[in-house]
Design a protein around this motif. Sequence first.
Motif, PDB file in Angstrom:
ATOM      1  N   TRP A 111       0.832  -1.207   0.000  1.00 23.76           N
ATOM      2  CA  TRP A 111       0.000   0.000   0.000  1.00 23.76           C
ATOM      3  C   TRP A 111       0.861   1.250   0.000  1.00 23.76           C
ATOM      4  CZ3 TRP A 111      -0.243   3.821   3.839  1.00 23.76           C
ATOM      5  CH2 TRP A 111      -1.180   4.829   3.589  1.00 23.76           C
ATOM      6  N   SER A 112       1.821   1.292   0.902  1.00 16.74           N
ATOM      7  CA  SER A 112       2.704   2.458   0.976  1.00 16.74           C
ATOM      8  C   SER A 112       3.467   2.648  -0.326  1.00 16.74           C
ATOM      9  CB  SER A 112       3.683   2.295   2.138  1.00 16.74           C
ATOM     10  OG  SER A 112       4.560   3.392   2.222  1.00 16.74           O
ATOM     11  N   PHE A 124      -5.573   4.763  -4.175  1.00 11.63           N
ATOM     12  CA  PHE A 124      -4.617   4.176  -3.234  1.00 11.63           C
ATOM     13  C   PHE A 124      -4.597   4.944  -1.910  1.00 11.63           C
ATOM     14  CE2 PHE A 124      -2.706   2.711  -7.334  1.00 11.63           C
ATOM     15  CZ  PHE A 124      -2.926   1.370  -7.122  1.00 11.63           C
ATOM     16  N   LEU A 136      -7.404   3.878   0.408  1.00 17.94           N
ATOM     17  CA  LEU A 136      -7.246   2.584   1.075  1.00 17.94           C
ATOM     18  C   LEU A 136      -6.720   2.757   2.500  1.00 17.94           C
ATOM     19  CD1 LEU A 136      -5.776   0.323  -1.762  1.00 17.94           C
ATOM     20  CD2 LEU A 136      -8.118   0.369  -0.885  1.00 17.94           C
TER      21      LEU A 136
END
Length: 547
Positions: free
Chosen positions: A337-338, A521, A524
Amino acid sequence: MASALHQIEETLHVEIVPGTEVMTDVGSIHFKHSAAHGHRVLVPQPSGDPHDPLNWSRTWKTLTMAGMAISSFSNGFGPLSEAPQIPYYIEEWGISLPDAIQTIGICILVLGFSNLLWVPIARAFGRRPMLLVSTIIGIGACVWRATATSYNSFIGACALSGIGAGPGETLGPILIADVMFLHERGLYMGLYMWSYWIGVMLGPVVAGVMTERYGWRSFWWCNTAVCTLALVYQIFLLPETKWNRGIDFLAAQPAQAPVQSQDATTDRSSEKPSINMVENGSFPSGTPPSEEEIIVKLSGGPSRTQFLPYNGFDNSERILDALWLPFKLFTFPIIQWSSFVFSWAASCFLVANVTQSQAFAGPPWNLSTAAVGYINFAIFIGASIALLTAGPLSDWVSMRATIRNKGIREPEMRLPAMIPFACATLVGGVVVAVGYQRGWSWEVIVIIGYTLLGLQVASVAAIATTYTIDSYKPVAGEFLVSATINKNLWGYGVSKFINIWIVEVGYVTPIMTNTALCLFFILLAIPLYFYGKKVRGWSKNSSVHRR
């Protein structure tokens, strides 16, 4: 260690998983506290050695962070600054616009994959060997660019430049995790992102002016000087920060009666373990630090050996394991994710970077090469606003949440700080895309759109990266390998195809597609805020936490 963790979990009724940090003394478990910052518990816990980077004085920590900033700036200043020079490359070698854009794309692509080599070197051999060798390579690449006599030769120099610039995207978080405590990371991650991105942003400004006045080769000689100055600083003022430390918990000690203050006293219950929370130097009910608190005054400094170019191979590290680790981290959801947030925040800036010549050099604006370079000042201003807001805001938000959570810090507590910067991403993308397409005044596109894109690239990436470092500190550098590969693969595609796509369908669809992906993103972070601790728990027995 296990018994201490169990006592804390029993006392506070909380599960301790990797990334969860105890920011308070609990019962008979006492931690080292800072002599400054209101006797705040130090995370990670420093050793007793004055040469431990965590024990360095404020002067040496500042010099180290300044070295990080200078190195990051020099790595970003040159490699991606070709945008204003594109018309000159076309004229010099008689190539097409896509071929000229490839000078940016090939550097981006190689830069991302180069960290598969640099980060294992930093882990096994130390930070200084990684930094010194990469900077020397960068100097050689700049000289090659300045003296290239053909397009193919220049492309080769661009590839070498990407190799040398790789540590600019990974070294910062490694140094921050080595030297700074948890409560300081947000601020210094903001400094790292700011210094790297202002190099990327101001490089085109300088490149545009120098190219118009002195020719395009002059900029690469200027960049040679910048990298050389960075190398001198690294040699004399940036010591080795790699340090093998033990466990963070101290041995349990029996509780003692507290010291009475002149203003008020607080009785320590004999039936329940005590919890001592402090905020901004103010103790609950006027109580000062108790006698059993272990106060640490940070006054150490690096040894002479920490200034050697090479301090020896770390026998605890296996080269093959170090090479494999970045690929292993691809399976960690938070790291992915990062990586995607970091990638697409950078991509929003990259879109502006690779389209500015195509847009502003033609009608209705018809700006000169120097003027196209100057518009990057708006992105620089946005990034500077991020430096002053993103890191301090995320540190403040997480500290307030820690206090409400009885002294237990969870990495997810930083994530709400992303909200204003997510809004900046949306507004900036819309203004640039629609402004290009409809020929709005350049002042609107640049002052609003470019400034907001500069704000979001430094802030969103800094908060997401700090969150991941908080969750997986032992692999602070390795996780950015995944991030840079994602970012630079996508960046290569953007640099190669977006100009052609724009010619076919206009500006709105390509730029807004990229903006929408970035927002997807970022959003999220909402499920991660609620379920991130559970996700971290999936890997609590992983070997990455024992490195």
